[in-house]
Structure formats: structure tokens, C-alpha cells
Design a protein around this motif. Structure first.
Motif, mmCIF file in Angstrom:
data_model
loop_
_atom_site.group_PDB
_atom_site.id
_atom_site.type_symbol
_atom_site.label_atom_id
_atom_site.label_comp_id
_atom_site.label_asym_id
_atom_site.label_seq_id
_atom_site.Cartn_x
_atom_site.Cartn_y
_atom_site.Cartn_z
ATOM 1 N N ALA A 370 21.619 -14.714 -5.032
ATOM 2 C CA ALA A 370 22.007 -15.652 -6.077
ATOM 3 C C ALA A 370 20.862 -15.894 -7.053
ATOM 4 N N VAL A 371 19.633 -15.981 -6.534
ATOM 5 C CA VAL A 371 18.476 -16.163 -7.424
ATOM 6 C C VAL A 371 18.311 -14.945 -8.332
ATOM 7 N N THR A 372 18.551 -13.751 -7.791
ATOM 8 C CA THR A 372 18.429 -12.528 -8.596
ATOM 9 C C THR A 372 19.410 -12.540 -9.757
ATOM 10 N N LEU A 373 20.582 -13.100 -9.548
ATOM 11 C CA LEU A 373 21.591 -13.152 -10.611
ATOM 12 C C LEU A 373 21.184 -14.069 -11.757
ATOM 13 N N LEU A 374 20.120 -14.868 -11.557
ATOM 14 C CA LEU A 374 19.628 -15.689 -12.669
ATOM 15 C C LEU A 374 19.162 -14.809 -13.835
ATOM 16 N N ALA A 375 18.693 -13.602 -13.536
ATOM 17 C CA ALA A 375 18.176 -12.723 -14.599
ATOM 18 C C ALA A 375 19.268 -12.345 -15.592
ATOM 19 N N LEU A 505 11.904 -16.539 -19.950
ATOM 20 C CA LEU A 505 12.235 -15.303 -19.246
ATOM 21 C C LEU A 505 11.162 -14.965 -18.214
ATOM 22 N N ALA A 506 9.895 -15.221 -18.558
ATOM 23 C CA ALA A 506 8.812 -14.984 -17.594
ATOM 24 C C ALA A 506 8.973 -15.898 -16.381
ATOM 25 N N LEU A 507 9.419 -17.137 -16.616
ATOM 26 C CA LEU A 507 9.675 -18.054 -15.506
ATOM 27 C C LEU A 507 10.793 -17.525 -14.610
ATOM 28 N N VAL A 508 11.861 -17.034 -15.215
ATOM 29 C CA VAL A 508 12.950 -16.451 -14.439
ATOM 30 C C VAL A 508 12.448 -15.252 -13.636
ATOM 31 N N ALA A 509 11.607 -14.406 -14.268
ATOM 32 C CA ALA A 509 11.054 -13.245 -13.562
ATOM 33 C C ALA A 509 10.245 -13.686 -12.352
ATOM 34 N N GLY A 510 9.452 -14.755 -12.503
ATOM 35 C CA GLY A 510 8.680 -15.267 -11.374
ATOM 36 C C GLY A 510 9.560 -15.787 -10.255
ATOM 37 N N LEU A 511 10.644 -16.472 -10.607
ATOM 38 C CA LEU A 511 11.568 -16.980 -9.594
ATOM 39 C C LEU A 511 12.220 -15.836 -8.828
ATOM 40 N N VAL A 512 12.631 -14.803 -9.545
ATOM 41 C CA VAL A 512 13.265 -13.663 -8.884
ATOM 42 C C VAL A 512 12.275 -12.973 -7.948
ATOM 43 N N ARG A 513 11.045 -12.821 -8.408
ATOM 44 C CA ARG A 513 10.045 -12.147 -7.575
ATOM 45 C C ARG A 513 9.780 -12.917 -6.278
ATOM 46 N N TYR A 521 10.571 -8.902 -13.387
ATOM 47 C CA TYR A 521 10.448 -8.242 -14.682
ATOM 48 C C TYR A 521 11.280 -6.959 -14.714
ATOM 49 N N GLY A 522 11.274 -6.222 -13.610
ATOM 50 C CA GLY A 522 12.088 -5.013 -13.562
ATOM 51 C C GLY A 522 13.567 -5.320 -13.668
ATOM 52 N N VAL A 523 14.016 -6.383 -12.989
ATOM 53 C CA VAL A 523 15.417 -6.770 -13.060
ATOM 54 C C VAL A 523 15.792 -7.155 -14.486
ATOM 55 N N LEU A 524 14.931 -7.904 -15.175
ATOM 56 C CA LEU A 524 15.208 -8.295 -16.563
ATOM 57 C C LEU A 524 15.264 -7.078 -17.477
ATOM 58 N N LEU A 525 14.342 -6.139 -17.293
ATOM 59 C CA LEU A 525 14.338 -4.946 -18.139
ATOM 60 C C LEU A 525 15.617 -4.138 -17.959
ATOM 61 N N VAL A 526 16.030 -3.925 -16.718
ATOM 62 C CA VAL A 526 17.200 -3.102 -16.457
ATOM 63 C C VAL A 526 18.465 -3.772 -16.969
#
Length: 797
Positions: A370-375, A505-513, A521-526
Motif C-alpha cells: 500500500a505504501v508503494t502505491l503512494l508513488a 516527490l522526494a518525500l514519497v520516494a523516501g517513504l517507499v524506500r 526513486y525507481g518506482v517514481l521513474l518507472v
């Protein structure tokens, strides 16, 4: 740790099946070669196979023999029959035969400079019937640079021609070296069809001999038919020089002696391409006309002023059986060849499968998913948040009309690139300065580096936002209200908004990581790339039906083939002995495929005054124009980057500390060969996509396919590993040390999982934003940290 060897036969069969599918589908999107159809009992190409028109063209009297020989040498579908040229135009409809005379006889394609003369004003003084004088005005980027030219307009072409003829009788005509030409307007400013005049230079900037190929497509934004032109090397150079000289002026494209378009030149156009947008109210008819023009223009220029003696139309025969047999034959032969090559490669390289830990009987990590889907949610929501003070509708209109780089602009327009850029710059500085190098692999040393990244990210985002806001204000100078209230206040608000979007977006990337699956960051890029490919799906879910056409489906097949190849190699390891740490593939990363990065570096060096000749290097390596040069660069880059990232000396100190055997040169050569073969295969698939259709090329992007595969594998591996409670034991900023860590911990009886290891393998040094985190069971975390700090040469956590 027991390595399981890769079985050459199984992988070769799968590779052959994939190759057969790709080859067969390629010849669904493209015609099966004529020789194959002929071999299977079908017609041998041309009008006999595709139907179309045969034209007997009589060149004008006195045509130089050299010009006739040039035409015959340039196109094998034109042959001489006495003094007449017989031209085959496959695929042309019978009702388009009359239009061919306008293109063939009246001059084909030419591009000329539109002059800013006053001949129209002189003619208008005599007040010709049904003719009006109008003014064309535009502003360029230069300060106080306004261009203004008068022209004649009428609802009737005959009225304009009569007015021009009467004026010539009075001695009023353009100066030497210029002439008047007409353009048909689908709708003038009153919304009515009309004709207008242009005063053009006699100098021909581009003609049919400078056209290498032409293709008829639909513009994805307007659905209007467009003829895309690819210039020859000489034509590209001429067009580049002409547009550089004529910045701020108009260049008219003529077909059959009539102006088709006359765009304003905003800067030098050196890409070797141009386009012609078709007009008219019947889209299907205009698409057929565009196809006819593309067919004619692809054949170069004929001697002007000739006559058509005869035109015979022939329908296409029914050869569906031969075509499907040809696709099957090509697929089987090509698949068998690829299968043999893969079998040979694996026998020589001797890779092993990655050792997978036993499955943990825990629950699926739904919270992390669910956290990953935040991206994707953040990207979708952010793209609907307009930039303050910007008129979205006007911006889209201006951007499409000018062909500029942005079509939509939101608060997340900068994405996470400022943060990624900051990571790489700080890492380069830490590598370049000897007294800072220790910080790259020390937990306390990386804290100041992280603080520097955060500060630099804010600065870069603010600077980029300021320049982007200034660019938007520049668009408003032509009278379009893109920015409602230009000024310093708007630039500051826009800069802060864009920087805030990047930081969110950087905050979201940190949460996903930390709390999700995979690297944020990879999830956001893809997901960002995926949204760019299919933006209408968000507003209109039914638009997915548009993907059920040949170009989209073919692009998806190529993308699936790229993913399959990349995923397979990501699971392979290379070593020479039991105590030798395994090397990961691809040892090269995606760097050899990064043509865009090469162009950026060359552009930056050129901007620093190092010479325009550097752009020639980029053009030689461009996949669109020089395929062999691009493939050679990929192979050479694979060897270089593998040596930089994965040569035995890179991991030898850590190997010695761990009491292991250093990787042999043989293992490095084998991983390099396999990595180079993977990159060549991915590059060839990308070249096929470029050659077949632009939409397929947009979907089957080599770098996107490889990075997306790595991100998806990381998510899958994390979902499998997080079925138990894990704790970080260290970070790897050199992914080839992962084999050492895995061996050391395995000897201690500690299971480990390398978080984001696949993504880091793709970017290697250039991904400090994606550290490979060593995760172990919580109960063994303290022991693992000690082992890693003492033997594996990584950053303990």
C-alpha cells in the motif's frame, strides 16, 4: 551456497521462441520481403504485389541526361522506356491519380524562404475584384523584434491569379529572385476557406533530392494526417544551415507549386527531420492524400515540367496465404539462428542462477504494498495540480503550435530529477576529492553527503523552476496569455511551487524506500514513464482500446521481449570457484545505451564553446540515422563500463579482507560478454521499433525496459523477503560487493536480502540515490553488522 548452472538448452529454446515471435510480429507491422513472397509463389513486389499506379512520365524536352541518370540510380522502381520514365507507385488509390499530376508535373516538394516584401501592397492599390489586403504579423524571441508582411487574400483562387496577372501587365511584380505563390487556407480568421499569397525566394533550400524517406502518420495530439520527412545527410546539413540563417523568418514548403505550410523558424533545426501537416475537412481523404504524398516524396525529385502520358491503376492481389507463410518461415529461421547463438554463448559464459533463499511462511506485506502505491497516486494527483498563474488551455495550444517540449505543466513538472542530479553531483565531488572519498562508504561520513544532497536539490529545483517560469513568460510575448500576471512575483511563486513539488516527490520516494517495496526513486521513474506513455487513460479509461492497433501491440511485444531478456540476465551470476564471490550481470549497467546522456554532455560542451563539430559525433552515434555506429558504440561502451564497474580490482581489497578468492579475469570476461550481448539484443529490438513505427519506438524504449525490469524485480524480491521481520545490516554503494556480503553472511548461517540490488546494478555508480541495502532477520542483525563491517567492506547500519 550451491550454485545452479544455467542449462543452455532450455534458455536457448526460450530465446529462440521469443526471437521467432518478434520476427514474425515485425513482418505483421512491416511488409514481408518481396523475395520471400516470390519464393512462396507470390508476386515479386511493386504494383504487382501491393496494387497502385503505373505512370508513363515524359520529361521536358532538353532534360540533361545526367539528371535522368540520377533519377534512375536513386530509385529502382523507376525505369526507362525509350524517352519515357515508367514510375511505379504502390499503394496509391485510383481516385488519387489526378492529384499526382500536381505533385509530379508541377514541381514536387521544395522549401523556400518567405520574403517580407511589399508586392502585395502594390497590387492592392489597384483594388482588384474579390481580393483583400491583409497583414501577417509575428514576434520572435529577440527583444522588440516584430515581423510584418502584407499579403493578398481571396475566396477564389482565380480572382487572385487574375489580380496577379493584371499587375504584371502594369509592370508590378516581385523583384528579381522572387515570385508570388498561393496557399489554400482551410479556414481563415473568418472561419471560411480562402486563398492567400506568399512572396517567396527563387532559391530552393530543399527539394525532392534531399528527401531520404517519407511516412504518413496521424499526429497523436490532433489526429490530423502528417507527412514526416527524413532528410539525406546533405539535406539535413542544408536545412540546418538554412534554418540557422533564417531564425525569426518563415520557410514555406511547396508541393506541386502550392504552399502547404510556412512555419516561423524559432531556431536552427539540425535533427534531419521535418513534417507537413495535411489540411482539409475529411480526415480519411487527407490520410490517403498524405500516404500518396509520402509514396511520391520517397522517390525523390523528377525533372520538372514534364507530362504524364498515361496512368494505369492496378488492384492489389490476394496473397494473404503467402504473407502468413512468409512470416512463419522468417520467424522459424530467425528463431533457430538466435537459439543457436544463445546456446553457444551460454556454453562459453557458463553462468549460474542466483541462489534464492528458502521461502518464508509468512504473510504477504500488504502494508508495504500500500505504501508503494503512494508513488503512482502522487504522480497522478500531482499532474492535475496546475502551476499557479498559468493558463493551461492556452499553454497547450501554444506548445502544440510551436512544437515546444512541454504540453502539460504541473507543480511536479521537474519530477525527482533535481534530487537525482544532486545525488550524482555530490557523489562525483566526493570521489574526485581524496579527503572525501572515505565518506562514500562510511555511515557517519554519508550524513554530511546527504545534507549536501538536500541543500543542492533545493537550489537546483529553484533555479530550474525560475528558468522554466521565465520561459513561460517568454511564450506570452506573442500575445498568448500563458501567464496571467508576468513578473518577478510569478517567477518566484512558480519556482517555489516547482521546488515544493520536487521535494514532495522526494518525500514519497523516501517513504517507499523505508516502508514500501523497491526503491522509491525507481518506482517514481518507472510509473512516470508509464503515465507519459498513456496519459489519456487517466481522463478516459476507454482510451485503452486505442492500444489494440498494430503499432501499439508491436511495441508491447518488443517491450515484453526486452523485459524477458533483461530479467533472465539479472538472475545470472558469474564466478570461477567455490570461494570466489559472484559477479552480477549486467556488469555494464544501462550506461552504454544512454545516447540521450551522450547528447546532453556534447551539448553542454558545445555550449561552453568547444565547437559545433562535437554534434557530428552525436549524429554518427544516433540510433535513428546511423544504426551500425550506434551498435558499435554500445559494444565499445559495454567493455569500458564493465571495466569501470566490475573489473576484479574493484572488489579485490574487500575479497581479501573476507578471506575469499578474488574474482578471476576469466569470470569478468564472461560477465562482460554476456552483458554486451544483452545490450546488443536490447539495442537491436529498439532499432527495430524505430524502423517500424514511432509509436512502437516510444513504447519499446531500451533504457526504460531495463530499468522497469529491475524495479519490478526489486518489488517482487522485497515482497518475498518481507514475509519475515527484517532489519538493515549495511549499505552497498558498489553492487559487485554484494557477492562478498552474501558469501560472508552465508558462511555465518545468516540469510540476507539485497534491497534494490537489481536497480543499483542498472545504474552502478550513477545511483547513489538507490543504495543496495543488506537486510537480515532482526534476531541476527547485530551479528550481521559486525560481519559486514569486519569483512565485506560495506557501510554498516
Amino acid at each position: 551456497m550451491v550454485a545452479i548452472s544455467v542449462k543452455p538448452r532450455g534458455v536457448a529454446i526460450i530465446a529462440g521462441a521469443i526471437a521467432a515471435l518478434v520476427i514474425a510480429s515485425t513482418f505483421v507491422a512491416q511488409p514481408v520481403p518481396d523475395r520471400v513472397i516470390s519464393l512462396l509463389g507470390g508476386p515479386n513486389g511493386g504494383v504487382d504485389r501491393f496494387g497502385g499506379v503505373r505512370i508513363r512520365y515524359q520529361p521536358p524536352a532538353g532534360s540533361p541526361a545526367a539528371e535522368i541518370d540520377r533519377v534512375l540510380a536513386a530509385d529502382s522502381t523507376i525505369r526507362r522506356d525509350g524517352d519515357v520514365l515508367v514510375i511505379e507507385l504502390p499503394g496509391v488509390d485510383e481516385e488519387q491519380i489526378p492529384a499526382l499530376s500536381d505533385v509530379l508535373v508541377a514541381g514536387g516538394l521544395t522549401m523556400r524562404e518567405a520574403l517580407e516584401g511589399n508586392t502585395a501592397a502594390q497590387i492592392a492599390r489597384f483594388k482588384p475584384d474579390q481580393v483583400e489586403l491583409d497583414v501577417d504579423q509575428w514576434r520572435t524571441e529577440a527583444p522588440d523584434s516584430i515581423h510584418q508582411v502584407t499579403y493578398l487574400r481571396s475566396d477564389s483562387r482565380d480572382a487572385l491569379e487574375r489580380a496577379i496577372g493584371a499587375a504584371e501587365g502594369r509592370g508590378i511584380k516581385p523583384p528579381n529572385g522572387a515570385h508570388l505563390v498561393l496557399e489554400h487556407l482551410e479556414r481563415d480568421d473568418r472561419g471560411h476557406p480562402a486563398w492567400r499569397t506568399y512572396e517567396l525566394s527563387d532559391e530552393v533550400l530543399i527539394d525532392g533530392s534531399h528527401i531520404a524517406s517519407a511516412a504518413a502518420v496521424r499526429d497523436p495530439n490532433t489526429a490530423r494526417p502528417v507527412v514526416l520527412l527524413d532528410f539525406t545527410s546533405e539535406g539535413a546539413a542544408r536545412f540546418c544551415d538554412a534554418t540557422r540563417r533564417l531564425v525569426g523568418h518563415k520557410v514555406a514548403t511547396l508541393l506541386g507549386g502550392t504552399v502547404r505550410s510556412a512555419p516561423i523558424i524559432n531556431g536552427a533545426i539540425c535533427g534531419g527531420r521535418a513534417s507537413i501537416t495535411m489540411g482539409g475537412s475529411n480526415p480519411e481523404q487527407e490520410l490517403r492524400e498524405a500516404a500518396m504524398l509520402a509514396t511520391v516524396l520517397s522517390r525523390g525529385a523528377l525533372p520538372r515540367g514534364g507530362t504524364i502520358q498515361a496512368a494505369h491503376w492496378q488492384p492489389a492481389p490476394h496473397i494473404e496465404t503467402q504473407e502468413w507463410l512468409g512470416r512463419l518461415l522468417l520467424g522459424v529461421v530467425g528463431g533457430a539462428l538466435i537459439s543457436a547463438l544463445v546456446f553457444l554463448m551460454i556454453r562459453i559464459a557458463r553462468p549460474s542462477w542466483r541462489v534464492i533463499s528458502p521461502r518464508i511462511n509468512g504473510g504477504f506485506p500488504y502494508r508495504r504494498a500500500a505504501v508503494t502505491l503512494l508513488a503512482p497516486v502522487a504522480l497522478i494527483v500531482g499532474r492535475h495540480l496546475s502551476l499557479p498563474g498559468v493558463n493551461d488551455l492556452e499553454l497547450r495550444h501554444v506548445m502544440f503550435r510551436s512544437g515546444a517540449m512541454f504540453k502539460d505543466l504541473s507543480v511536479i513538472a521537474l519530477g525527482v530529477l533535481p534530487v537525482i542530479t544532486s545525488f550524482v553531483l555530490v557523489e562525483l565531488v566526493a570521489l574526485a576529492i581524496p579527503r572525501l572519498r572515505w565518506r562514500r562508504h562510511d555511515p557517519r561520513g554519508r550524513v554530511p553527503l546527504g545534507q549536501a544532497v538536500a541543500a543542492l536539490s533545493v537550489v537546483i529545483a529553484l533555479v530550474q523552476g525560475f528558468f522554466l517560469a521565465s520561459y513561460l513568460e517568454l511564450l506570452s510575448r506573442s500575445g498568448a496569455e500563458v501567464v496571467s500576471a508576468p513578473g518577478l512575483e510569478f517567477r518566484l511563486i512558480a519556482s517555489l511551487s516547482l521546488a515544493t513539488g520536487t521535494l514532495l516527490l522526494a518525500l514519497v520516494a523516501g517513504l517507499v524506500r523505508e516502508h514500501g517495496l523497491g526503491n522509491g526513486y525507481g518506482v517514481l521513474l518507472v510509473f512516470g514513464w508509464m503515465l507519459d506513455l498513456s496519459p489519456p487513460l487517466i481522463e478516459d479509461p476507454l482510451s485503452f482500446l486505442d492500444w489494440f492497433d498494430v503499432p501499439h501491440l508491436f511495441g508491447l511485444i518488443l517491450l515484453a521481449a526486452m523485459v524477458a531478456c533483461t530479467g533472465c540476465v539479472l538472475r545470472w551470476r558469474f564466478h570461477g570457484g567455490e570461494r570466489e564471490p559472484a559477479l552480477r550481470a549486467p556488469s555494464t549497467g544501462v550506461a552504454p545505451l544512454g545516447y540521450a546522456g551522450l547528447v546532453f554532455v556534447i551539448g553542454a560542451l558545445t555550449a561552453m564553446g568547444l565547437g559545433d563539430q562535437l554534434f557530428h559525433v552525436a549524429s554518427v552515434l544516433a540510433p535513428q540515422t546511423h544504426r551500425l555506429g550506434f551498435l558499435a558504440a554500445v559494444i565499445g561502451g559495454a567493455v569500458v563500463w564493465s571495466w569501470v564497474f566490475a573489473r576484479p580490482a574493484v572488489v579485490e581489497p574487500s575479497t581479501v579482507e573476507a578471506g575469499l578468492t578474488s574474482p578471476t579475469r576469466s569470470a569478468w570476461i564472461r560477465v562482460t560478454v554476456v552483458s554486451a550481448c544483452l545490450l546488443v539484443a536490447i539495442a537491436v529490438l529498439g532499432l527495430i521499433a524505430i524502423a517500424v513505427h514511432r509509436q512502437a519506438a516510444a513504447i519499446a524504449s531500451p533504457v526504460f525496459a531495463m530499468v522497469a525490469t529491475a524495479v519490478l524485480f526489486d518489488i517482487f524480491d522485497d515482497a518475498r523477503a518481507y514475509r519475515e521481520r527484517l532489519a538493515p545490516a549495511g549499505e552497498l554503494h558498489q553492487i559487485q560487493r554484494a557477492g562478498i556480503v552474501e558469501r560472508v553472511l552465508a558462511d555465518a548461517g545468516i540469510r540476507c536480502h539485497i534491497h534494490a540490488g537489481n536497480l543499483r546494478a542498472m545504474f552502478a555508480f550513477f545511483a547513489p540515490w538507490a543504495p543496495a541495502v543488506v537486510l537480515v532477520p532482526e534476531a541476527q542483525a547485530a551479528e550481521a553488522r559486525i560481519k559486514i563491517a569486519a569483512h565485506a567492506g560495506s557501510t554498516p547500519r
